[in-house]
Design a protein around this motif. Structure first.
Motif, mmCIF file in Angstrom:
data_model
loop_
_atom_site.group_PDB
_atom_site.id
_atom_site.type_symbol
_atom_site.label_atom_id
_atom_site.label_comp_id
_atom_site.label_asym_id
_atom_site.label_seq_id
_atom_site.Cartn_x
_atom_site.Cartn_y
_atom_site.Cartn_z
ATOM 1 N N GLY A 66 0.821 -1.204 0.000
ATOM 2 C CA GLY A 66 0.000 0.000 0.000
ATOM 3 C C GLY A 66 0.849 1.246 0.000
ATOM 4 N N GLY A 67 0.253 2.353 0.440
ATOM 5 C CA GLY A 67 0.963 3.620 0.510
ATOM 6 C C GLY A 67 0.813 4.447 -0.749
ATOM 7 N N MET A 68 1.327 5.654 -0.686
ATOM 8 C CA MET A 68 1.207 6.589 -1.794
ATOM 9 C C MET A 68 1.949 6.108 -3.038
ATOM 10 N N HIS A 69 3.123 5.502 -2.868
ATOM 11 C CA HIS A 69 3.930 5.090 -4.005
ATOM 12 C C HIS A 69 3.826 3.599 -4.298
ATOM 13 N N GLY A 70 3.042 2.875 -3.543
ATOM 14 C CA GLY A 70 2.878 1.451 -3.788
ATOM 15 C C GLY A 70 4.121 0.668 -3.424
ATOM 16 N N ALA A 71 4.274 0.355 -2.162
ATOM 17 C CA ALA A 71 5.434 -0.390 -1.699
ATOM 18 C C ALA A 71 4.976 -1.470 -0.738
ATOM 19 N N GLY A 72 5.813 -2.480 -0.567
ATOM 20 C CA GLY A 72 5.467 -3.536 0.368
ATOM 21 C C GLY A 72 6.397 -4.709 0.265
ATOM 22 N N TYR A 73 5.972 -5.788 0.869
ATOM 23 C CA TYR A 73 6.780 -7.010 0.870
ATOM 24 C C TYR A 73 5.851 -8.215 0.857
ATOM 25 N N ALA A 74 6.428 -9.365 0.504
ATOM 26 C CA ALA A 74 5.667 -10.615 0.474
ATOM 27 C C ALA A 74 6.595 -11.757 0.835
ATOM 28 N N TYR A 75 6.023 -12.797 1.420
ATOM 29 C CA TYR A 75 6.760 -14.031 1.690
ATOM 30 C C TYR A 75 5.792 -15.191 1.570
ATOM 31 N N ASN A 87 11.883 -36.901 -16.590
ATOM 32 C CA ASN A 87 11.322 -37.540 -15.404
ATOM 33 C C ASN A 87 10.419 -36.534 -14.696
ATOM 34 N N PHE A 88 9.452 -37.044 -13.923
ATOM 35 C CA PHE A 88 8.592 -36.163 -13.127
ATOM 36 C C PHE A 88 9.472 -35.404 -12.146
ATOM 37 N N THR A 89 9.459 -34.061 -12.228
ATOM 38 C CA THR A 89 10.315 -33.215 -11.385
ATOM 39 C C THR A 89 9.439 -32.206 -10.666
ATOM 40 N N ILE A 90 9.692 -32.071 -9.371
ATOM 41 C CA ILE A 90 8.952 -31.130 -8.532
ATOM 42 C C ILE A 90 9.982 -30.313 -7.747
ATOM 43 N N GLY A 91 9.618 -29.081 -7.421
ATOM 44 C CA GLY A 91 10.538 -28.203 -6.705
ATOM 45 C C GLY A 91 9.851 -27.364 -5.652
ATOM 46 N N PRO A 92 9.703 -27.868 -4.408
ATOM 47 C CA PRO A 92 9.160 -27.012 -3.349
ATOM 48 C C PRO A 92 10.130 -25.858 -3.060
ATOM 49 N N LYS A 93 9.573 -24.696 -2.704
ATOM 50 C CA LYS A 93 10.424 -23.529 -2.488
ATOM 51 C C LYS A 93 9.808 -22.582 -1.473
ATOM 52 N N ILE A 94 10.668 -21.778 -0.857
ATOM 53 C CA ILE A 94 10.250 -20.673 -0.002
ATOM 54 C C ILE A 94 10.754 -19.396 -0.665
ATOM 55 N N ASN A 95 9.995 -18.299 -0.491
ATOM 56 C CA ASN A 95 10.379 -17.083 -1.189
ATOM 57 C C ASN A 95 10.066 -15.840 -0.385
ATOM 58 N N GLY A 96 10.698 -14.752 -0.781
ATOM 59 C CA GLY A 96 10.457 -13.445 -0.199
ATOM 60 C C GLY A 96 10.716 -12.366 -1.245
ATOM 61 N N PHE A 97 9.887 -11.315 -1.232
ATOM 62 C CA PHE A 97 9.984 -10.250 -2.225
ATOM 63 C C PHE A 97 9.825 -8.888 -1.565
ATOM 64 N N TYR A 99 8.639 -4.980 -2.867
ATOM 65 C CA TYR A 99 8.040 -4.218 -3.955
ATOM 66 C C TYR A 99 8.235 -2.728 -3.679
ATOM 67 N N TYR A 100 8.584 -1.975 -4.726
ATOM 68 C CA TYR A 100 8.563 -0.519 -4.632
ATOM 69 C C TYR A 100 8.100 0.014 -5.977
ATOM 70 N N GLN A 101 6.984 0.700 -5.970
ATOM 71 C CA GLN A 101 6.304 1.153 -7.177
ATOM 72 C C GLN A 101 6.077 -0.052 -8.075
ATOM 73 N N PHE A 102 6.730 -0.155 -9.215
ATOM 74 C CA PHE A 102 6.513 -1.330 -10.060
ATOM 75 C C PHE A 102 7.747 -2.234 -10.128
ATOM 76 N N PHE A 103 8.748 -1.992 -9.270
ATOM 77 C CA PHE A 103 9.945 -2.837 -9.232
ATOM 78 C C PHE A 103 9.786 -3.946 -8.204
ATOM 79 N N VAL A 104 10.309 -5.121 -8.519
ATOM 80 C CA VAL A 104 10.277 -6.273 -7.627
ATOM 81 C C VAL A 104 11.683 -6.850 -7.542
ATOM 82 N N GLU A 131 1.240 -6.065 -5.932
ATOM 83 C CA GLU A 131 0.582 -7.036 -5.057
ATOM 84 C C GLU A 131 -0.273 -8.038 -5.821
ATOM 85 N N ARG A 132 -0.649 -7.747 -7.040
ATOM 86 C CA ARG A 132 -1.505 -8.652 -7.814
ATOM 87 C C ARG A 132 -0.732 -9.642 -8.677
ATOM 88 N N GLY A 133 0.508 -9.318 -9.041
ATOM 89 C CA GLY A 133 1.277 -10.224 -9.887
ATOM 90 C C GLY A 133 2.621 -9.637 -10.239
#
Length: 174
Positions: A66-75, A87-97, A99-104, A131-133
Motif C-alpha cells: 500500500g501507501g502513496m507510491h505502492g510499496a510492500g513485501y511478500a513471503y 522424469n517427473f520433477t517437482i521443486g518445493p520452495k520458499i520465497n520473499g519479495f 516491492y517498490y512502485q513497479f519494481f520487484v 501485489e496482484r502479480g
C-alpha cells in the motif's frame, strides 16, 4: 459561423474532460495485508540442456502492500512442477519479495527433485509487478549436486496472485 462551431466544440470537449476527471474516485493509500493463492508459469532456458522447459508454480503467500507510491513485501511457500522434463520433477520452495512502485526484487530457495536425485538452488529474482502479480527473470545458483540438472539455469516467470483475504494492516497504538 465556422469559428462559433469550433469554439462550441472545444468548450464541450474541455467541459466533458473536466467533469470526467472531477468524478474519479479518491485513491486509497492504506496499507493492506493480503493472503494470496499464487499461480505462475516459468519458461526455463539457458544451459546445460539442449531444450527449454516449462514449469507450473502454485503456492500461498502473505503480502503487505500500500501507501502513496505502492510499496510492500511478500513471503510465502510454493512448488514448481515441471511439465516437459524426462522424469517427473517437482521443486518445493520458499520465497520473499520487496516491492517498490513497479519494481520487484526477491529471492527463492528451491529444492528440485525427480525422486532419484535432488539439487538445492538459490534463485535471485528481478522484475516488475505489484501485489496482484509480477513478471520476473530468475537466474539460478546451484548450491548442491551440480551434476543433477533437471531444468535449465535461468527462467522468466509470470505469477498472478488471487486474493483470499484482504485486511487493513494494524498499526501499533501509541
Amino acid at each position: 459561423m465556422k469559428k462559433i462551431t469550433s469554439l462550441l466544440f472545444l468548450m464541450t470537449l474541455v467541459g466533458s474532460v473536466y467533469t470526467s476527471f472531477a468524478q474519479l474516485p479518491q485513491r486509497d493509500y492504506t496499507f493492506y495485508t493480503y493472503t494470496n493463492f499464487e499461480a505462475g508459469y516459468s519458461y526455463s532456458f539457458g544451459e546445460p540442456n539442449q531444450r527449454n522447459f516449462h514449469l507450473l508454480s502454485v503456492g500461498l503467500n502473505k503480502t503487505s502492500y500500500g501507501g502513496m507510491h505502492g510499496a510492500g513485501y511478500a513471503y510465502g511457500i510454493a512448488s514448481d512442477v515441471a511439465l516437459n522434463t524426462p522424469n517427473f520433477t517437482i521443486g518445493p520452495k520458499i520465497n520473499g519479495f520487496i516491492y517498490y512502485q513497479f519494481f520487484v526484487i526477491g529471492s527463492e530457495l528451491a529444492l528440485y527433485t525427480d525422486f532419484k536425485e535432488t539439487t538445492l538452488r538459490y534463485i535471485p529474482i528481478f522484475g516488475i509487478g505489484g501485489e496482484r502479480g509480477k513478471l520476473t527473470i530468475n537466474p539460478q545458483v546451484i548450491l548442491t549436486n551440480k551434476n543433477f540438472e533437471p531444468i535449465d539455469r535461468g527462467a522468466v516467470q509470470l505469477t498472478i496472485n488471487f486474493c483470499l483475504d484482504k485486511r487493513p494492516r494494524n498499526r501499533k497504538k501509541e
